[in-house]
Every structure is written in C-alpha cells, then in structure tokens.
Design a protein around this motif. Sequence first.
Motif, PDB file in Angstrom:
ATOM      1  N   ARG A  11       0.951  -1.066   0.104  1.00 30.60           N
ATOM      2  CA  ARG A  11      -0.094  -0.052  -0.055  1.00 30.60           C
ATOM      3  C   ARG A  11       0.869   1.311  -0.021  1.00 30.60           C
ATOM      4  O   ARG A  11       0.575   2.217  -0.914  1.00 30.60           O
ATOM      5  CB  ARG A  11      -1.192  -0.013   1.264  1.00 30.60           C
ATOM      6  CG  ARG A  11      -1.882   1.173   1.110  1.00 30.60           C
ATOM      7  CD  ARG A  11      -2.723   0.954   2.518  1.00 30.60           C
ATOM      8  NE  ARG A  11      -2.053   1.581   3.840  1.00 30.60           N
ATOM      9  CZ  ARG A  11      -2.353   2.469   4.445  1.00 30.60           C
ATOM     10  NH1 ARG A  11      -3.368   3.170   4.338  1.00 30.60           N
ATOM     11  NH2 ARG A  11      -1.733   2.514   5.697  1.00 30.60           N
ATOM     12  N   THR A  15       0.776   4.026  -2.983  1.00 29.65           N
ATOM     13  CA  THR A  15       0.278   5.415  -2.738  1.00 29.65           C
ATOM     14  C   THR A  15       1.160   6.543  -2.307  1.00 29.65           C
ATOM     15  O   THR A  15       0.874   7.555  -2.574  1.00 29.65           O
ATOM     16  CB  THR A  15      -0.869   5.158  -1.466  1.00 29.65           C
ATOM     17  OG1 THR A  15      -0.295   4.723  -0.310  1.00 29.65           O
ATOM     18  CG2 THR A  15      -1.998   4.222  -1.853  1.00 29.65           C
ATOM     19  N   SER A  72      -7.126   3.054   4.971  1.00 25.64           N
ATOM     20  CA  SER A  72      -7.139   3.217   3.407  1.00 25.64           C
ATOM     21  C   SER A  72      -8.388   3.196   2.742  1.00 25.64           C
ATOM     22  O   SER A  72      -8.541   4.027   1.901  1.00 25.64           O
ATOM     23  CB  SER A  72      -6.427   1.668   3.166  1.00 25.64           C
ATOM     24  OG  SER A  72      -6.182   1.858   1.796  1.00 25.64           O
ATOM     25  N   GLN A  75      -9.393   6.904   3.064  1.00 28.74           N
ATOM     26  CA  GLN A  75      -8.485   7.688   2.202  1.00 28.74           C
ATOM     27  C   GLN A  75      -8.882   7.425   0.828  1.00 28.74           C
ATOM     28  O   GLN A  75      -8.679   8.386  -0.086  1.00 28.74           O
ATOM     29  CB  GLN A  75      -7.133   7.316   2.051  1.00 28.74           C
ATOM     30  CG  GLN A  75      -6.560   7.657   3.400  1.00 28.74           C
ATOM     31  CD  GLN A  75      -4.984   7.283   3.643  1.00 28.74           C
ATOM     32  OE1 GLN A  75      -4.664   6.163   2.881  1.00 28.74           O
ATOM     33  NE2 GLN A  75      -4.441   7.464   4.784  1.00 28.74           N
ATOM     34  N   HIS A  76      -9.354   6.473   0.387  1.00 31.17           N
ATOM     35  CA  HIS A  76      -9.822   6.173  -1.157  1.00 31.17           C
ATOM     36  C   HIS A  76     -11.388   6.297  -1.400  1.00 31.17           C
ATOM     37  O   HIS A  76     -11.740   5.593  -2.351  1.00 31.17           O
ATOM     38  CB  HIS A  76      -9.240   4.571  -1.493  1.00 31.17           C
ATOM     39  CG  HIS A  76      -7.502   5.009  -1.556  1.00 31.17           C
ATOM     40  ND1 HIS A  76      -6.879   4.579  -0.486  1.00 31.17           N
ATOM     41  CD2 HIS A  76      -6.791   5.235  -2.398  1.00 31.17           C
ATOM     42  CE1 HIS A  76      -5.710   4.899  -0.871  1.00 31.17           C
ATOM     43  NE2 HIS A  76      -5.496   5.163  -1.913  1.00 31.17           N
ATOM     44  N   ARG A  77     -12.040   6.836  -0.393  1.00 37.06           N
ATOM     45  CA  ARG A  77     -13.117   7.140  -0.723  1.00 37.06           C
ATOM     46  C   ARG A  77     -13.713   8.025  -2.059  1.00 37.06           C
ATOM     47  O   ARG A  77     -12.913   8.881  -2.168  1.00 37.06           O
ATOM     48  CB  ARG A  77     -14.186   7.584   0.526  1.00 37.06           C
ATOM     49  CG  ARG A  77     -13.845   9.102   0.739  1.00 37.06           C
ATOM     50  CD  ARG A  77     -14.262   9.407   2.089  1.00 37.06           C
ATOM     51  NE  ARG A  77     -13.734  10.948   2.504  1.00 37.06           N
ATOM     52  CZ  ARG A  77     -12.573  11.309   2.610  1.00 37.06           C
ATOM     53  NH1 ARG A  77     -11.574  10.435   2.553  1.00 37.06           N
ATOM     54  NH2 ARG A  77     -12.539  12.590   2.764  1.00 37.06           N
ATOM     55  N   THR A  81      -8.163   9.485  -4.045  1.00 34.89           N
ATOM     56  CA  THR A  81      -6.859   8.725  -3.918  1.00 34.89           C
ATOM     57  C   THR A  81      -5.843   9.584  -3.319  1.00 34.89           C
ATOM     58  O   THR A  81      -5.832  11.037  -3.501  1.00 34.89           O
ATOM     59  CB  THR A  81      -6.769   8.203  -5.531  1.00 34.89           C
ATOM     60  OG1 THR A  81      -6.648   9.156  -6.169  1.00 34.89           O
ATOM     61  CG2 THR A  81      -7.608   7.108  -5.740  1.00 34.89           C
ATOM     62  N   ARG A 164      -5.705   7.641 -11.585  1.00 34.03           N
ATOM     63  CA  ARG A 164      -6.251   7.965 -10.320  1.00 34.03           C
ATOM     64  C   ARG A 164      -7.274   6.719  -9.997  1.00 34.03           C
ATOM     65  O   ARG A 164      -7.192   6.457  -8.734  1.00 34.03           O
ATOM     66  CB  ARG A 164      -6.945   9.180 -10.425  1.00 34.03           C
ATOM     67  CG  ARG A 164      -5.972  10.395 -10.432  1.00 34.03           C
ATOM     68  CD  ARG A 164      -6.694  11.989 -10.460  1.00 34.03           C
ATOM     69  NE  ARG A 164      -7.355  11.983  -8.957  1.00 34.03           N
ATOM     70  CZ  ARG A 164      -7.047  12.567  -7.852  1.00 34.03           C
ATOM     71  NH1 ARG A 164      -5.799  12.813  -7.908  1.00 34.03           N
ATOM     72  NH2 ARG A 164      -8.035  12.642  -6.635  1.00 34.03           N
ATOM     73  N   GLY A 168      -7.042   4.233  -6.616  1.00 36.74           N
ATOM     74  CA  GLY A 168      -8.102   4.267  -5.595  1.00 36.74           C
ATOM     75  C   GLY A 168      -8.774   2.944  -5.474  1.00 36.74           C
ATOM     76  O   GLY A 168      -8.957   2.357  -4.562  1.00 36.74           O
ATOM     77  N   ARG A 169      -8.824   2.090  -6.871  1.00 34.67           N
ATOM     78  CA  ARG A 169      -9.362   0.540  -6.544  1.00 34.67           C
ATOM     79  C   ARG A 169      -8.177  -0.203  -5.629  1.00 34.67           C
ATOM     80  O   ARG A 169      -8.375  -1.031  -4.760  1.00 34.67           O
ATOM     81  CB  ARG A 169      -9.435   0.204  -7.844  1.00 34.67           C
ATOM     82  CG  ARG A 169     -10.845   0.512  -8.398  1.00 34.67           C
ATOM     83  CD  ARG A 169     -11.160  -0.369  -9.755  1.00 34.67           C
ATOM     84  NE  ARG A 169      -9.895  -0.085 -10.909  1.00 34.67           N
ATOM     85  CZ  ARG A 169     -10.011   0.630 -11.708  1.00 34.67           C
ATOM     86  NH1 ARG A 169     -11.008   1.509 -11.913  1.00 34.67           N
ATOM     87  NH2 ARG A 169      -9.427   0.894 -12.682  1.00 34.67           N
ATOM     88  N   GLY A 171      -6.167   0.888  -3.658  1.00 33.85           N
ATOM     89  CA  GLY A 171      -6.333   1.471  -2.119  1.00 33.85           C
ATOM     90  C   GLY A 171      -7.327   0.669  -1.515  1.00 33.85           C
ATOM     91  O   GLY A 171      -7.363   0.319  -0.197  1.00 33.85           O
ATOM     92  N   ARG A 172      -8.379   0.675  -2.155  1.00 35.16           N
ATOM     93  CA  ARG A 172      -9.813   0.000  -1.650  1.00 35.16           C
ATOM     94  C   ARG A 172      -9.619  -1.571  -1.341  1.00 35.16           C
ATOM     95  O   ARG A 172      -9.805  -1.847  -0.092  1.00 35.16           O
ATOM     96  CB  ARG A 172     -10.739   0.285  -2.090  1.00 35.16           C
ATOM     97  CG  ARG A 172     -11.448   1.768  -2.136  1.00 35.16           C
ATOM     98  CD  ARG A 172     -12.445   2.026  -2.956  1.00 35.16           C
ATOM     99  NE  ARG A 172     -12.692   1.937  -4.174  1.00 35.16           N
ATOM    100  CZ  ARG A 172     -12.351   3.015  -5.037  1.00 35.16           C
ATOM    101  NH1 ARG A 172     -11.903   4.130  -4.701  1.00 35.16           N
ATOM    102  NH2 ARG A 172     -12.193   2.858  -6.360  1.00 35.16           N
TER     103      ARG A 172
END
Length: 190
Positions: A11, A15, A72, A75-77, A81, A164, A168-169, A171-172
């Motif tokens: 991660r 990130t 995490s 942060q990635h909602r 990202t 981005r 984001g994916r 991170g999720r």
Amino acid sequence: MPGPDMAVVTRRAFTSGTGDALRTVGGTAAGLLLWGALTVAGLAAVLAGSPSAYLAVWLLGAGYPVSLGAQSLWQHRRGATVPTQTGTPTRVGNPWRTGLVGNPLNPKITVFCTGLLPTPAPPRLPTAWVMTFLVLPHICLTLTWLGGCVLLLAKVGPRCCTRRACAGRLGRVTGFVLIGFGLTVATTAG
C-alpha cells in the motif's frame, strides 16, 4: 503466505512512493529487532506463559490491520486517492512508525518469536547469544524480501497503475485485505 507487513508495504509503495515504502520496511525491521530483544531478554517466554498477556497482544494484532484497512478505505473513498494529478505521491502518516507498530502487533511474528524461534536453540549454549544469532538473519531476510518487493513495485507499479481510478481501486482492495487479515486473526484462536 504474505501477511499484514506485505500488505502495508505494498500500500505504501503504490500510494506514497518508493521512499516511504522503504521507510516502512525499516520500521518493520525495527519491530523485528524489538521482538528479538524481547526474545533475548526472555520476555517473549513470559508472554507465551501468560494467556491474558498473549490474548491482549493477539487482540491488538487483530485491531491494528483493521484500523489500517479502515484508514485506507477512508482515504480512497469517492475517488479521493492519495496520488495527485501530477503523479507525485502524497505522504500519509509516518511510514517508519507504521512498520514499527505493525510488526510487533503482527500475530505471525508473535507466534514465531514466542513459539518457533526458541525451538532450534541448542541447550548447551547461552540462550541470549543463540537468540541473537537466530533473530539477526530473520531481520536481514525481512529487509531483503520486503525491500526487494518495494523495488519491484517501483518498477512495475507505474506501468500497472497510472490512473487515479486504478490507485483508488488498489487502495480500497488493500484496505479490504488488511481488514480481512485483522478479522481472521480476531476469529482464530491464539
């Protein structure tokens, strides 16, 4: 099987960049050194002999990856990202502290240092010296393995995940993996 340390380092690599990921690896190695010192001092044996202390470490070890995973996901909602439009990673939290705190709370390391590590120690040699010689290669292997993974991710990552939405994916997914590790630990008997 890769565990929470690998998930946290991955991660960080994606990130926050290579430098932060390597600092996380350094914190992880410092956490191993802490466990090694506890093992050499005999405190790991005390932990192994005290079910309530062991349970406390076990539950903390379950809670920490869950909190990292939730962080995490937060942060990635909604596509918020960490990497910026320019592609420059943004630092989130202290990477060294993340590795330092995460490793001693890693249940796999707890089991290794309290149960498995003392097993090959020859009884005729001083315990402190034997434990030191068993802990140091473990730290070196961890630095080599996780550091090598970071360097590989630094080469592969930009090719695999340049947008981005991809970051984001990732991170999720990492968030869910960390929460899964934590829940698995919490529901597994120590």
